[in-house]
Design an enzyme around this catalytic site. Sequence first.
Site, short mmCIF file in Angstrom:
data_model
loop_
_atom_site.label_atom_id
_atom_site.label_comp_id
_atom_site.label_asym_id
_atom_site.label_seq_id
_atom_site.Cartn_x
_atom_site.Cartn_y
_atom_site.Cartn_z
N ASP A 1 -6.94 4.55 -4.66
CA ASP A 1 -7.62 4.44 -3.37
C ASP A 1 -8.22 5.83 -3.13
O ASP A 1 -8.43 6.58 -4.10
CB ASP A 1 -6.63 4.03 -2.25
CG ASP A 1 -7.33 3.65 -0.94
OD1 ASP A 1 -7.88 2.55 -0.87
OD2 ASP A 1 -7.35 4.46 -0.01
N LYS B 1 0.86 -1.19 0.00
CA LYS B 1 0.00 0.00 0.00
C LYS B 1 0.89 1.23 0.00
O LYS B 1 2.04 1.17 0.44
CB LYS B 1 -0.89 0.01 1.26
CG LYS B 1 -2.07 0.93 1.17
CD LYS B 1 -3.25 0.31 0.44
CE LYS B 1 -4.34 1.30 0.17
NZ LYS B 1 -5.56 0.67 -0.40
P1 NDP Z 1 -12.79 8.12 -3.04
O1 NDP Z 1 -11.70 9.10 -2.83
O2 NDP Z 1 -13.30 7.90 -4.41
O3 NDP Z 1 -14.03 8.47 -2.10
C1 NDP Z 1 -13.91 8.56 -0.72
C2 NDP Z 1 -15.24 9.02 -0.15
O4 NDP Z 1 -15.18 8.95 1.27
C3 NDP Z 1 -15.56 10.45 -0.50
O5 NDP Z 1 -16.95 10.61 -0.55
C4 NDP Z 1 -14.97 11.21 0.68
O6 NDP Z 1 -15.56 12.48 0.90
C5 NDP Z 1 -15.27 10.27 1.81
N1 NDP Z 1 -14.27 10.42 2.87
C6 NDP Z 1 -12.94 10.40 2.77
N2 NDP Z 1 -12.34 10.62 3.94
C7 NDP Z 1 -13.34 10.76 4.81
C8 NDP Z 1 -13.38 11.01 6.20
N3 NDP Z 1 -12.26 11.18 6.93
N4 NDP Z 1 -14.59 11.09 6.78
C9 NDP Z 1 -15.72 10.93 6.05
N5 NDP Z 1 -15.74 10.70 4.72
C10 NDP Z 1 -14.57 10.62 4.12
O7 NDP Z 1 -12.24 6.74 -2.41
P2 NDP Z 1 -12.76 5.27 -2.66
O8 NDP Z 1 -14.22 5.26 -2.88
O9 NDP Z 1 -11.86 4.65 -3.66
O10 NDP Z 1 -12.42 4.58 -1.26
C11 NDP Z 1 -13.34 4.53 -0.17
C12 NDP Z 1 -12.94 3.43 0.79
O11 NDP Z 1 -12.92 2.17 0.11
C13 NDP Z 1 -11.54 3.58 1.42
O12 NDP Z 1 -11.56 3.04 2.72
C14 NDP Z 1 -10.69 2.70 0.52
O13 NDP Z 1 -9.50 2.27 1.18
C15 NDP Z 1 -11.65 1.54 0.27
N6 NDP Z 1 -11.35 0.72 -0.88
C16 NDP Z 1 -11.27 1.26 -2.13
C17 NDP Z 1 -11.02 0.46 -3.22
C18 NDP Z 1 -11.04 0.98 -4.62
O14 NDP Z 1 -10.98 0.16 -5.55
N7 NDP Z 1 -11.14 2.27 -4.84
C19 NDP Z 1 -10.75 -1.00 -3.05
C20 NDP Z 1 -10.96 -1.48 -1.72
C21 NDP Z 1 -11.22 -0.64 -0.68
P3 NDP Z 1 -14.94 13.82 0.24
O15 NDP Z 1 -15.50 13.88 -1.13
O16 NDP Z 1 -15.39 14.89 1.15
O17 NDP Z 1 -13.46 13.64 0.27
#
Ligand code: NDP
Length: 459
Positions: free
Chosen positions: A179, A139
Amino acid sequence: MVILVTKSISDTQGSKYVKEVFESVKKRNPHEPEFHQAVKEILDSLIPVFDKHPKYMEQGVLERIVEPERVITFRVPWVDDNGKVQVNRGFRVQFNSAIGPYKGGLRFHPSVNASIIKFLGFEQIFKNSLTGQPIGGGKGGSDFDPKGKSDAEIMRFCQSFMTELAKHIGPDTDVPAGDIGVGAREIGYMFGQYKRLQNAFHSGVLTGKAVGFGGSLGRTEATGYGTVYFVQEMLKDKGLDFKDSTVVVSGSGNVAIYAIKKAQELGAKVVACSDSNGYIYDKNGIDLETVKRLKEVERKRISEYVKEHPDADYFEGCENIWLIPCDIALPCATQNEIDETSAKILVTNGVKAVGEGANMPSTLEAVEIFLENDVLFGPGKAANAGGVAVSALEMAQNSARISWTFEEVDTKLHEIMVNIYRNSMNASEEYGHPGNLVVGSNIAGFLKVADAMIAQGVI
Ligand code: NDP
């Protein structure tokens, strides 16, 4: 703690071994609470394995697996639009390569530090093993905040980040992906810089690329769809399904958007989603096209949704999204977003299933509440493994210089998620905790890596 197994067999050889290794992890990695949390969850659930098969203790597998093979930190200097020099910190943790090249995403978020990257890298080892694909765990990321940055600033940052990272990765060494804060745009800029530095088109060095230059159809959808496929299996075993259920999804990023889409396709009503500022509640069901445009294209706040949907409400404070009653909760935002209090509220409101689209979104205490109350619980490393599974399919297509159709990829993803569910259930039964997918997925993921480590000797 807790969860899982320590209560019943607190004095076995296995539990003593786990305790010793965990104490040494805390000592050697001070001030890293997220890393400790991830290690604690996994180690506790492995106790039945050490009791049944002492060879894993004798070969020191645990002492080795908790220590990353390599940790790289580096300076990322770049120039902002005002001509000012900015400096961020870059990370890559190459945790375990027993079953394949290191594989895991890059996160760009101001909260990124060694603890966050190590927790994510450690979880990735077991998740990747569960997919059945030949990929090790890693990671990386940076404390860079993409919010409010111009496109040109994002490009300059990505180029600087990759200039250093390129020395440590490669299609057979380490294959990063996206991510939080890293989507197709960032992967594109990083791939371009890698290609320039190498003077070669190594399409398999990054996954999550655009389809036009080596990306896989279905990768964008994979994590969200995969989470829903996994929850569908959990529900099926209890005679339940998504149809006519009320669903709450946190986040509005890549994982959340495609979890919402698939849940809606299966007949659920998704009534809420969020961003890091707050959440929207739409009793008529979320209009996903509006969310997609606001977040993916216009990169605005989720609060803007209510301007176009006056029947919907916006509330500040993303953590309060769990106050909304639902049948199925899909946390898809970030780590530790469901604490003990939120878990109790969900249970009181009658939640039947929780599927973790995000990595470690439930605290250890929250997981315990779900398990104690017989809520169907799909832990992230199993439920969200669809993203990395399709990344591995992207690597396979890149190696063979072919492209599969969306339907081919989606069918394989579905099969993989069903297999992860079945293998985790089987392990939970075999090791004495039937139906506990936390224990089952950790054990199933661990065994394959541990056997490979033993076969390869002490390295
Ligand atoms: P994105 O950056 O596309 O989206 C993240 C979302 O979560 C946004 O809506 C963001 O809001 C919100 N967010 C981020 N930080 C916080 C916080 N501290 N408190 C509340 N909301 C928050 O990321 P992903 O959708 O790719 O990832 C989301 C989760 O899924 C993570 O935990 C990631 O590790 C996990 N994941 C992702 C994978 C992937 O293929 N993308 C694979 C497996 C797991 P804002 O717009 O305000 O930033």
